[in-house]
Every structure is written in C-alpha cells, then in structure tokens.
Design an enzyme around this catalytic site. Structure first.
Site, short mmCIF file in Angstrom:
data_model
loop_
_atom_site.label_atom_id
_atom_site.label_comp_id
_atom_site.label_asym_id
_atom_site.label_seq_id
_atom_site.Cartn_x
_atom_site.Cartn_y
_atom_site.Cartn_z
N TYR A 58 37.54 -47.74 73.12
CA TYR A 58 36.44 -47.53 74.27
C TYR A 58 36.40 -48.42 75.72
O TYR A 58 35.74 -49.34 75.80
CB TYR A 58 34.90 -47.41 73.48
CG TYR A 58 34.45 -46.82 72.43
CD1 TYR A 58 35.78 -45.95 71.85
CD2 TYR A 58 33.40 -46.59 71.67
CE1 TYR A 58 35.77 -44.70 70.60
CE2 TYR A 58 33.42 -46.44 70.21
CZ TYR A 58 34.79 -45.11 70.21
OH TYR A 58 34.59 -44.22 68.97
N HIS A 124 40.60 -47.57 63.16
CA HIS A 124 40.00 -46.34 63.57
C HIS A 124 41.76 -45.61 63.25
O HIS A 124 41.17 -44.86 62.88
CB HIS A 124 40.14 -47.33 64.94
CG HIS A 124 39.70 -45.96 65.90
ND1 HIS A 124 39.39 -46.62 66.91
CD2 HIS A 124 38.60 -45.12 65.23
CE1 HIS A 124 37.85 -45.77 67.90
NE2 HIS A 124 37.67 -44.83 67.17
N PRO A 219 28.22 -35.56 65.23
CA PRO A 219 26.51 -35.01 64.36
C PRO A 219 25.93 -33.93 65.11
O PRO A 219 25.47 -33.19 64.84
CB PRO A 219 25.47 -35.99 63.45
CG PRO A 219 25.43 -37.30 65.50
CD PRO A 219 27.27 -37.08 65.31
N LEU A 220 25.49 -33.93 66.77
CA LEU A 220 25.49 -32.88 67.28
C LEU A 220 26.38 -32.46 68.25
O LEU A 220 26.56 -31.93 69.05
CB LEU A 220 24.82 -33.64 68.52
CG LEU A 220 24.09 -34.80 67.95
CD1 LEU A 220 22.52 -35.04 68.97
CD2 LEU A 220 22.47 -33.78 67.00
N GLY A 221 28.19 -32.09 67.43
CA GLY A 221 28.97 -31.33 68.04
C GLY A 221 29.02 -31.65 69.54
O GLY A 221 29.55 -30.29 70.22
N GLY A 223 27.29 -32.59 72.10
CA GLY A 223 26.33 -32.43 72.81
C GLY A 223 26.32 -30.73 72.59
O GLY A 223 24.98 -30.55 73.37
N PHE A 224 26.77 -30.24 71.87
CA PHE A 224 26.43 -28.42 71.76
C PHE A 224 25.43 -28.19 71.19
O PHE A 224 24.65 -27.29 71.89
CB PHE A 224 27.66 -27.57 71.42
CG PHE A 224 27.51 -25.85 71.57
CD1 PHE A 224 28.10 -25.54 73.20
CD2 PHE A 224 27.26 -25.41 70.49
CE1 PHE A 224 27.80 -24.51 72.31
CE2 PHE A 224 26.98 -24.01 70.52
CZ PHE A 224 27.16 -23.60 71.57
#
Length: 332
Positions: A58, A124, A219-221, A223-224
């Site tokens: 990252y 990874h 887990p939040l797609g 941000g969607f």
C-alpha cells in the site's frame, strides 16, 4: 468494544477493525492527508477498534510508515496485521513468494511499523512460480524467530457477478489445505459484504469449522453501502472505483435499491443509525469468528463504524438483507 478472537491462538481484537489502505493508496489520492489519517488511527484505538490492517504494497510502503508513526506511542493498544507477497511496479503488480524475499520483507515491515513483532502476517497472494508451502514455511520461521505472532492468508482475488456461485473460493480453500499442513492458519481475509456475500457459501463455513478467524475485506462495498456516494459524480483517475464494473453511473443507479433497503432497516433502529452500520452489523452477525475491516481515513467514519458493534439486527432485519436485490455490474 466487544472483543473477538482470531484463530486457535485466540488472539483478541475489537469486533470492528480498521482498514488502513485508503489512507495511502487506491482511493482518491488528492484526499489523502497524513495528519488526518493519523487522527483516524488514534480515534480507532481509543474506541477499541484495535485491528489495524495494512500491507507493504500500500503506497507502496507509505501506509506502513504512517501506521508506524501511530504505533510509536501506542503499540500496546493495537493489533497489527500486515501483508507480504506482492510487489508494485509502474504499471503492474507481481507476486514474490521466494523465502529469502519474504524474510527480508518482514524485516523491512518491522522497521517501517516501528515494532519488534507483527501480530498477524498475511500472504497477500501466492507466487505461481514458488510452491506455496515454501513461502508459508518461511513465514512460519518468522513466527519461530519471534518476529511474527500468527499467520494469515488473503483469498485469491475473485468478485461476484459473472463468476459467482459454487466455485468462487475453491482456489483459496485448496491453498488453505496445503499451507495448513505446514503451519496453522489463524485468519483468512476475503471480500464479504451485503452486495458481495459469496464468501458465506463455502469459505466462511470452512473457516468456522476449523477455528480460523475471518477478516471481512471491503465490508462497505468500497463505500457504496454507506449511501454517501452519488451516481454519476465520478472518481479521480487513481481511484480503483473509476475502473470498477459496479461504479459506473448506470450501475450505481441500478444498485440504489440495496442502499435503500439498508436505510429502511436502519430507520427501525433509530434516527442516528446509518446504512453503513447495518451493513457492518450484518457481517458481525455471520459468526463470532468474523471481524469486518472497513477502510477509511476520517475520524468521523471511524466512530460511525465502531458504533456498529453495538447494533443487533433482528431476524426480520436479516431476512430483509437476504431478500435485497443482487448487485449488478457493467458486464450485465
């Protein structure tokens, strides 16, 4: 915050973790600000979101350096998860699972993170040119040397849609069976969310039956599922969502019923409950071995995500989530 355990070693972490990647890589580079991200990390630790999930790729490297600044004074408050096995070039990413490289990469991560031990060291991606047992054996030696406390594996990249169904995680499970013969797997990290629930079919039960922790990535797609993104608003060129088949303006509009369903459920639990919290609570309801790792770089969202640990969905809520439309992508 509620504590959950990862793997047979019963490593304790807060029920909701913190994905650190957006602070340095893959999401809207113009909005990445080190000091603001540092405040988000400290806020997470204050609230009991102890699992900090990063990786050497990252940035590359800059995310570990950032987390190292926070850990310098708060190492005892954090559970540090980082990853090895991928190298970032100008226009490509390649795997490197050679044992010598893995050991050198671990030492470099320890320096950047300003710590003498990594709590969870994850592979990874497996290197197709190196037997995964050799890579895993080198990682196991790091445990024996006291540089690492436990080992994890990231699922082979796969997304729902055209490839959804029974065989989506077969390759990951084959890898897990192989490396388990060398050294115990403490955790598996894989995508899991309301709009990408495929891991619940085989991978999640496989881990649960063997006492392996499950870290729910995205887990939040992306941000969607927060309900804060506007279809057609667009993304910066360096943002991974600019090339994501579910983030075209057409598909974002088509998938709004999923957010609407989460918002309807949230409304039954109080004015301050958000779709994002319902999405995280759904993941927490999948099992005591599951820890969602939502990524963010803002204190505000860290606090909102942490509060999801106290939200208990009812049988009716869970049935409504199960009945939401399947997410669509631009290939459909």
């Amino acid at each position: 915050m509620e504590r959950r355990t990862i793997g047979a070693a019963a490593l304790a972490v807060g029920a909701v973790g913190l994905g650190c990647m957006p602070m340095s890589w893959a999401y809207s580079g113009s909005r990445q600000r080190g000091e603001e991200s540092l405040r988000a990390v400290h806020r997470a630790l204050d609230l009991g979101s102890t699992l900090l999930d990063t990786a050497d790729m990252y940035g590359p490297f800059t995310n570990e350096l950032l987390i190292g600044r926070a850990l310098k004074k708060r190492r005892q408050d954090a559970f540090v998860s980082t990853k090895v096995g991928l190298l970032v070039g100008e226009q490509h990413i390649v795997a490197n699972g050679r044992p010598g490289y893995v050991k050198r990469a671990c030492d470099a991560s320890l320096r950047r993170l300003q710590t003498d031990v990594i709590d969870l060291y994850q592979l990874h991606r497996a290197d197709p040119e190196v037997p995964v047992e050799e890579t895993w054996g080198a990682m196991a030696e790091l445990v024996q040397a006291g540089k690492v406390r436990s080992l994890g594996l990231c699922a082979v990249g796969a997304r729902g849609g055209r490839r959804s169904g029974g065989g989506l995680h077969d390759a990951t499970i084959r890898q897990l069976r192989r490396v388990q013969q060398v050294f115990p797997v403490s955790a598996v990290e894989a995508e899991l969310s309301v709009w990408s629930p495929e891991a619940t079919e085989t991978l999640l039960p496989w881990c649960e039956s063997r006492g392996i922790g499950f870290l729910a990535a995205m887990p939040l797609g992306n941000g969607f599922l927060t309900g804060t993104l506007t279809p057609g608003e667009g993304f910066e060129r360096d943002d991974v969502r600019a090339r994501h088949p579910r983030f075209t303006a057409e598909m974002m509009a088509a998938n709004q019923p999923i957010v609407a369903g989460l918002r309807r459920i949230a409304g039954r639990h109080g004015e301050d409950v958000t779709p994002a919290q319902v999405a995280l609570a759904w993941i927490l309801a999948q099992g005591r071995h599951v820890v969602p790792v939502p990524g963010t770089k803002r204190e505000r969202w860290v606090a909102e995500n942490a509060r999801s640990a106290t939200l208990r969905l009812t049988t009716r809520d869970l049935a409504e989530v199960a009945g939401l439309p399947r997410a669509r992508g631009s290939w459909e």
